[in-house]
Write a protein that holds these residues in place. Structure first.
Motif, short mmCIF file in Angstrom:
data_model
loop_
_atom_site.label_atom_id
_atom_site.label_comp_id
_atom_site.label_asym_id
_atom_site.label_seq_id
_atom_site.Cartn_x
_atom_site.Cartn_y
_atom_site.Cartn_z
N UNK A 59 -31.61 39.10 10.74
CA UNK A 59 -31.93 40.37 11.12
C UNK A 59 -30.84 40.77 12.05
N UNK A 60 -29.70 40.10 12.28
CA UNK A 60 -28.42 40.33 12.90
C UNK A 60 -27.28 40.36 12.28
N UNK A 61 -27.45 40.35 10.96
CA UNK A 61 -26.31 40.75 10.08
C UNK A 61 -25.66 42.18 10.29
N UNK A 62 -24.45 42.09 10.54
CA UNK A 62 -23.76 43.60 10.65
C UNK A 62 -23.29 43.96 9.53
N UNK A 63 -22.71 42.97 8.59
CA UNK A 63 -21.93 43.68 7.34
C UNK A 63 -21.82 42.51 6.54
N UNK A 64 -22.19 42.71 5.21
CA UNK A 64 -22.00 41.68 4.16
C UNK A 64 -21.26 42.19 2.71
N UNK A 65 -20.52 41.14 2.27
CA UNK A 65 -19.91 41.52 1.20
C UNK A 65 -20.21 40.82 -0.14
N UNK A 85 -34.33 40.37 2.12
CA UNK A 85 -33.90 41.50 3.17
C UNK A 85 -34.85 41.67 3.87
N UNK A 86 -34.77 41.85 5.39
CA UNK A 86 -35.64 42.34 6.16
C UNK A 86 -35.47 43.75 6.24
N UNK A 87 -36.22 44.45 5.74
CA UNK A 87 -36.11 45.99 5.68
C UNK A 87 -36.09 46.74 6.98
N UNK A 88 -36.25 46.08 8.06
CA UNK A 88 -35.93 46.72 9.36
C UNK A 88 -34.58 46.65 10.00
N UNK A 89 -33.63 45.56 9.07
CA UNK A 89 -32.50 45.10 9.66
C UNK A 89 -31.61 45.18 8.57
N UNK A 90 -31.26 46.19 7.88
CA UNK A 90 -30.21 46.28 6.78
C UNK A 90 -28.91 46.12 7.24
N UNK A 91 -27.92 45.19 6.68
CA UNK A 91 -26.55 45.25 7.27
C UNK A 91 -26.01 46.22 6.33
N UNK A 92 -24.73 46.60 6.73
CA UNK A 92 -23.83 47.39 5.97
C UNK A 92 -23.51 46.52 4.72
N UNK A 93 -23.38 46.90 3.47
CA UNK A 93 -23.32 46.02 2.58
C UNK A 93 -22.07 46.87 1.59
N UNK A 94 -21.46 45.83 0.92
CA UNK A 94 -20.52 46.13 -0.10
C UNK A 94 -20.53 45.17 -1.16
N UNK A 95 -20.95 45.67 -2.67
CA UNK A 95 -20.87 44.81 -3.80
C UNK A 95 -19.62 45.05 -4.65
N UNK A 111 -20.18 37.25 5.12
CA UNK A 111 -20.75 38.52 6.14
C UNK A 111 -20.37 38.08 7.57
N UNK A 112 -20.63 38.99 8.38
CA UNK A 112 -20.44 38.94 10.08
C UNK A 112 -21.79 39.19 10.47
N UNK A 113 -22.29 38.45 11.49
CA UNK A 113 -23.53 38.43 12.35
C UNK A 113 -23.38 38.48 13.60
N UNK A 114 -24.18 39.23 14.37
CA UNK A 114 -24.10 39.11 16.00
C UNK A 114 -24.98 38.10 16.47
#
Length: 121
Positions: A59-65, A85-95, A111-114
């Motif tokens: 839930x603390x993921x900021x971005x994912x590739x 995926x937790x639908x309340x905490x979607x990270x920015x994502x690139x595929x 990815x990067x998480x806080x």
């Protein structure tokens, strides 16, 4: 603030924690015989474990590739992703599509998480 390395291997760490952030190395499936959906689920479980060890969670993921061997397999990857995926905490994502080091790998995810504020110090 120090640097903490998790899951160190010969060439890399599975994750590096510093400055309130967790940087994930590219994660690949432990079982490369699985299909794209299965490899994705395997990787996401690894990400859960690395984040837990770092003191945070998905839930603390900021971005994912997400890197796919074949972009046509995106729907299969997304099926596993959507279950996880937790639908309340979607990270920015690139595929993207790119060749992977091992031809048996279909997916690699980084990815990067806080960290929670208390853990970030």
């Amino acid at each position: 603030m120090g640097i903490r390395r998790i899951g160190e291997e010969a060439r890399l760490s599975g994750a590096v924690v510093q400055g309130g952030l967790v940087y994930l190395a590219g994660q690949v499936a432990d079982d490369a015989t699985l299909d794209t959906e299965g490899q994705t689920a395997d990787i996401l479980a690894q990400i859960d474990a690395l984040l837990a060890e770092a003191g945070t969670d998905k839930t603390r993921l900021l971005s994912v590739t997400v890197v796919l061997r074949d972009i046509a397999e995106a729907p299969a990857m997304n099926r596993a992703w959507d279950r996880w995926l937790d639908p309340r905490a979607k990270p920015a994502r690139m595929t993207i599509q790119a060749p992977l080091v091992d031809p048996a790998w279909r997916v690699e995810i980084t990815g990067v998480a806080a960290l929670p504020e208390a853990a970030a110090g």
